[in-house]
Design a protein around this motif. Structure first.
Motif, PDB file in Angstrom:
ATOM      1  N   PHE A  76       0.868  -1.166   0.000  1.00  0.00           N
ATOM      2  CA  PHE A  76       0.000   0.000   0.000  1.00  0.00           C
ATOM      3  C   PHE A  76       0.911   1.225   0.000  1.00  0.00           C
ATOM      4  O   PHE A  76       1.793   1.339   0.855  1.00  0.00           O
ATOM      5  CB  PHE A  76      -0.908  -0.002   1.234  1.00  0.00           C
ATOM      6  CG  PHE A  76      -1.948  -1.088   1.203  1.00  0.00           C
ATOM      7  CD1 PHE A  76      -3.095  -0.936   0.438  1.00  0.00           C
ATOM      8  CD2 PHE A  76      -1.780  -2.249   1.931  1.00  0.00           C
ATOM      9  CE1 PHE A  76      -4.059  -1.926   0.400  1.00  0.00           C
ATOM     10  CE2 PHE A  76      -2.739  -3.253   1.907  1.00  0.00           C
ATOM     11  CZ  PHE A  76      -3.884  -3.091   1.137  1.00  0.00           C
ATOM     12  N   THR A  77       0.710   2.110  -0.974  1.00  0.00           N
ATOM     13  CA  THR A  77       1.620   3.242  -1.150  1.00  0.00           C
ATOM     14  C   THR A  77       0.990   4.595  -0.852  1.00  0.00           C
ATOM     15  O   THR A  77       1.703   5.584  -0.730  1.00  0.00           O
ATOM     16  CB  THR A  77       2.182   3.276  -2.585  1.00  0.00           C
ATOM     17  OG1 THR A  77       1.081   3.296  -3.497  1.00  0.00           O
ATOM     18  CG2 THR A  77       3.056   2.074  -2.866  1.00  0.00           C
ATOM     19  N   GLY A  78      -0.330   4.652  -0.752  1.00  0.00           N
ATOM     20  CA  GLY A  78      -0.992   5.912  -0.471  1.00  0.00           C
ATOM     21  C   GLY A  78      -0.867   6.284   0.995  1.00  0.00           C
ATOM     22  O   GLY A  78      -0.441   5.482   1.833  1.00  0.00           O
ATOM     23  N   ALA A  79      -1.282   7.495   1.319  1.00  0.00           N
ATOM     24  CA  ALA A  79      -1.253   7.966   2.707  1.00  0.00           C
ATOM     25  C   ALA A  79      -2.284   7.199   3.528  1.00  0.00           C
ATOM     26  O   ALA A  79      -3.287   6.725   3.002  1.00  0.00           O
ATOM     27  CB  ALA A  79      -1.553   9.459   2.747  1.00  0.00           C
ATOM     28  N   GLY A  80      -2.038   7.082   4.805  1.00  0.00           N
ATOM     29  CA  GLY A  80      -3.024   6.501   5.708  1.00  0.00           C
ATOM     30  C   GLY A  80      -2.601   5.181   6.312  1.00  0.00           C
ATOM     31  O   GLY A  80      -1.523   4.646   6.035  1.00  0.00           O
ATOM     32  N   THR A  81      -3.496   4.639   7.135  1.00  0.00           N
ATOM     33  CA  THR A  81      -3.261   3.378   7.821  1.00  0.00           C
ATOM     34  C   THR A  81      -2.990   2.267   6.817  1.00  0.00           C
ATOM     35  O   THR A  81      -3.696   2.136   5.822  1.00  0.00           O
ATOM     36  CB  THR A  81      -4.490   3.002   8.676  1.00  0.00           C
ATOM     37  OG1 THR A  81      -4.760   4.070   9.564  1.00  0.00           O
ATOM     38  CG2 THR A  81      -4.253   1.729   9.456  1.00  0.00           C
ATOM     39  N   GLY A  82      -1.964   1.485   7.069  1.00  0.00           N
ATOM     40  CA  GLY A  82      -1.597   0.374   6.196  1.00  0.00           C
ATOM     41  C   GLY A  82      -0.466   0.689   5.238  1.00  0.00           C
ATOM     42  O   GLY A  82       0.065  -0.204   4.590  1.00  0.00           O
ATOM     43  N   ARG A  83      -0.078   1.954   5.131  1.00  0.00           N
ATOM     44  CA  ARG A  83       0.992   2.349   4.208  1.00  0.00           C
ATOM     45  C   ARG A  83       2.251   1.516   4.482  1.00  0.00           C
ATOM     46  O   ARG A  83       2.678   1.378   5.620  1.00  0.00           O
ATOM     47  CB  ARG A  83       1.310   3.827   4.353  1.00  0.00           C
ATOM     48  CG  ARG A  83       2.395   4.285   3.381  1.00  0.00           C
ATOM     49  CD  ARG A  83       2.729   5.761   3.605  1.00  0.00           C
ATOM     50  NE  ARG A  83       3.800   6.147   2.734  1.00  0.00           N
ATOM     51  CZ  ARG A  83       3.664   6.936   1.677  1.00  0.00           C
ATOM     52  NH1 ARG A  83       2.494   7.435   1.370  1.00  0.00           N
ATOM     53  NH2 ARG A  83       4.698   7.238   0.927  1.00  0.00           N
ATOM     54  N   GLY A  84       2.807   0.941   3.411  1.00  0.00           N
ATOM     55  CA  GLY A  84       4.032   0.159   3.512  1.00  0.00           C
ATOM     56  C   GLY A  84       3.804  -1.315   3.796  1.00  0.00           C
ATOM     57  O   GLY A  84       4.736  -2.110   3.728  1.00  0.00           O
ATOM     58  N   GLU A  85       2.561  -1.702   4.094  1.00  0.00           N
ATOM     59  CA  GLU A  85       2.266  -3.113   4.338  1.00  0.00           C
ATOM     60  C   GLU A  85       1.964  -3.813   3.015  1.00  0.00           C
ATOM     61  O   GLU A  85       1.509  -3.201   2.054  1.00  0.00           O
ATOM     62  CB  GLU A  85       1.078  -3.249   5.287  1.00  0.00           C
ATOM     63  CG  GLU A  85       1.412  -2.768   6.684  1.00  0.00           C
ATOM     64  CD  GLU A  85       0.391  -3.213   7.698  1.00  0.00           C
ATOM     65  OE1 GLU A  85      -0.158  -4.328   7.560  1.00  0.00           O
ATOM     66  OE2 GLU A  85       0.153  -2.444   8.640  1.00  0.00           O
ATOM     67  N   CYS A  86       2.211  -5.130   2.993  1.00  0.00           N
ATOM     68  CA  CYS A  86       1.902  -5.924   1.798  1.00  0.00           C
ATOM     69  C   CYS A  86       0.398  -5.898   1.530  1.00  0.00           C
ATOM     70  O   CYS A  86      -0.408  -5.938   2.467  1.00  0.00           O
ATOM     71  CB  CYS A  86       2.339  -7.370   1.988  1.00  0.00           C
ATOM     72  SG  CYS A  86       4.131  -7.604   2.048  1.00  0.00           S
ATOM     73  N   VAL A  87       0.038  -5.859   0.264  1.00  0.00           N
ATOM     74  CA  VAL A  87      -1.363  -5.864  -0.147  1.00  0.00           C
ATOM     75  C   VAL A  87      -2.001  -7.227   0.110  1.00  0.00           C
ATOM     76  O   VAL A  87      -3.152  -7.307   0.552  1.00  0.00           O
ATOM     77  CB  VAL A  87      -1.481  -5.486  -1.648  1.00  0.00           C
ATOM     78  CG1 VAL A  87      -2.877  -5.727  -2.175  1.00  0.00           C
ATOM     79  CG2 VAL A  87      -1.054  -4.039  -1.865  1.00  0.00           C
ATOM     80  N   LYS A  88      -1.254  -8.295  -0.155  1.00  0.00           N
ATOM     81  CA  LYS A  88      -1.813  -9.648  -0.073  1.00  0.00           C
ATOM     82  C   LYS A  88      -2.438  -9.905   1.297  1.00  0.00           C
ATOM     83  O   LYS A  88      -1.806  -9.721   2.331  1.00  0.00           O
ATOM     84  CB  LYS A  88      -0.727 -10.681  -0.355  1.00  0.00           C
ATOM     85  CG  LYS A  88      -1.257 -12.096  -0.465  1.00  0.00           C
ATOM     86  CD  LYS A  88      -0.154 -13.042  -0.927  1.00  0.00           C
ATOM     87  CE  LYS A  88      -0.693 -14.422  -1.213  1.00  0.00           C
ATOM     88  NZ  LYS A  88       0.345 -15.275  -1.780  1.00  0.00           N
ATOM     89  N   ASN A  89      -3.708 -10.289   1.253  1.00  0.00           N
ATOM     90  CA  ASN A  89      -4.494 -10.629   2.441  1.00  0.00           C
ATOM     91  C   ASN A  89      -4.663  -9.468   3.415  1.00  0.00           C
ATOM     92  O   ASN A  89      -4.854  -9.675   4.610  1.00  0.00           O
ATOM     93  CB  ASN A  89      -3.903 -11.849   3.155  1.00  0.00           C
ATOM     94  CG  ASN A  89      -3.930 -13.081   2.277  1.00  0.00           C
ATOM     95  OD1 ASN A  89      -4.827 -13.239   1.465  1.00  0.00           O
ATOM     96  ND2 ASN A  89      -2.937 -13.915   2.422  1.00  0.00           N
ATOM     97  N   ASN A  90      -4.620  -8.242   2.888  1.00  0.00           N
ATOM     98  CA  ASN A  90      -4.777  -7.062   3.735  1.00  0.00           C
ATOM     99  C   ASN A  90      -5.767  -6.037   3.191  1.00  0.00           C
ATOM    100  O   ASN A  90      -5.913  -4.975   3.791  1.00  0.00           O
ATOM    101  CB  ASN A  90      -3.424  -6.376   3.949  1.00  0.00           C
ATOM    102  CG  ASN A  90      -2.591  -7.087   4.983  1.00  0.00           C
ATOM    103  OD1 ASN A  90      -3.081  -7.479   6.026  1.00  0.00           O
ATOM    104  ND2 ASN A  90      -1.318  -7.266   4.691  1.00  0.00           N
ATOM    105  N   ALA A  91      -6.429  -6.293   2.079  1.00  0.00           N
ATOM    106  CA  ALA A  91      -7.333  -5.294   1.495  1.00  0.00           C
ATOM    107  C   ALA A  91      -8.752  -5.461   2.014  1.00  0.00           C
ATOM    108  O   ALA A  91      -9.253  -6.575   2.155  1.00  0.00           O
ATOM    109  CB  ALA A  91      -7.315  -5.384  -0.024  1.00  0.00           C
ATOM    110  N   GLY A  92      -9.393  -4.313   2.287  1.00  0.00           N
ATOM    111  CA  GLY A  92     -10.762  -4.316   2.778  1.00  0.00           C
ATOM    112  C   GLY A  92     -11.782  -3.791   1.788  1.00  0.00           C
ATOM    113  O   GLY A  92     -12.967  -4.068   1.911  1.00  0.00           O
ATOM    114  N   SER A  93     -11.326  -3.022   0.794  1.00  0.00           N
ATOM    115  CA  SER A  93     -12.243  -2.473  -0.208  1.00  0.00           C
ATOM    116  C   SER A  93     -11.479  -2.192  -1.498  1.00  0.00           C
ATOM    117  O   SER A  93     -10.250  -2.238  -1.530  1.00  0.00           O
ATOM    118  CB  SER A  93     -12.923  -1.197   0.313  1.00  0.00           C
ATOM    119  OG  SER A  93     -11.980  -0.195   0.644  1.00  0.00           O
ATOM    120  N   ALA A  94     -12.250  -1.904  -2.546  1.00  0.00           N
ATOM    121  CA  ALA A  94     -11.639  -1.661  -3.852  1.00  0.00           C
ATOM    122  C   ALA A  94     -12.443  -0.632  -4.624  1.00  0.00           C
ATOM    123  O   ALA A  94     -13.629  -0.419  -4.376  1.00  0.00           O
ATOM    124  CB  ALA A  94     -11.563  -2.961  -4.647  1.00  0.00           C
TER     125      ALA A  94
END
Length: 142
Positions: A76-94
């Motif tokens: 995740f590269t945008g600002a906010g909670t989760g920035r810098g974490e792997c996308v895999k198994n971490n997304a809540g919406s699209a």
């Protein structure tokens, strides 16, 4: 090259620069820039949280495997909670900001397993099966 030739070349470059500046300020749409942390028209974006909350990860094509761990995973590269974490198994919406594709997100890598499809322009939270269980996505032209 004489002084007149150098001045002509300089003037030509100045004119060309001005033309380029005018062209870029006319509002003509430019191509989206994937992986810049901004969900632009033409991209598919995954968000760390519900309702497009938290950091985002933006893509302009299919990804068969988001990657399992740093430093080789998509993050995740945008600002906010989760920035810098792997996308895999971490997304809540699209948010599917494309106009010519549906995008299907898959539970497993390699476009396998349970899935959830997002139509062109659609934004939604992941369902209970796909919430924090996402490993790949595929663009499908319509």
């Amino acid at each position: 090259m004489g002084i007149i030739g150098k001045r002509l070349v300089g003037a030509a470059l100045a004119i060309a620069g001005s033309v380029a500046l005018v062209m870029s300020s006319t509002g003509v749409a430019t191509a989206a820039t994937p992986r810049n942390g901004v969900c632009e028209v033409g991209e598919f974006c995954l968000y760390y949280g519900a309702s497009k909350g938290g950091s985002l990860s933006d893509f302009n094509g299919s990804i068969p495997n988001y990657g399992d761990s740093l430093p080789t995973c998509y993050v995740f590269t945008g600002a906010g909670t989760g920035r810098g974490e792997c996308v895999k198994n971490n997304a809540g919406s699209a948010w599917n900001r494309t106009t010519a594709h549906t995008v299907t997100v898959y539970y497993n890598s390699g476009y396998l397993g349970a899935s959830q499809t997002f139509g062109a322009g659609q934004t939604a939270n992941f369902n209970s099966t796909m919430w924090d269980n996402n490993a790949s996505h595929r663009f499908i032209a319509h």
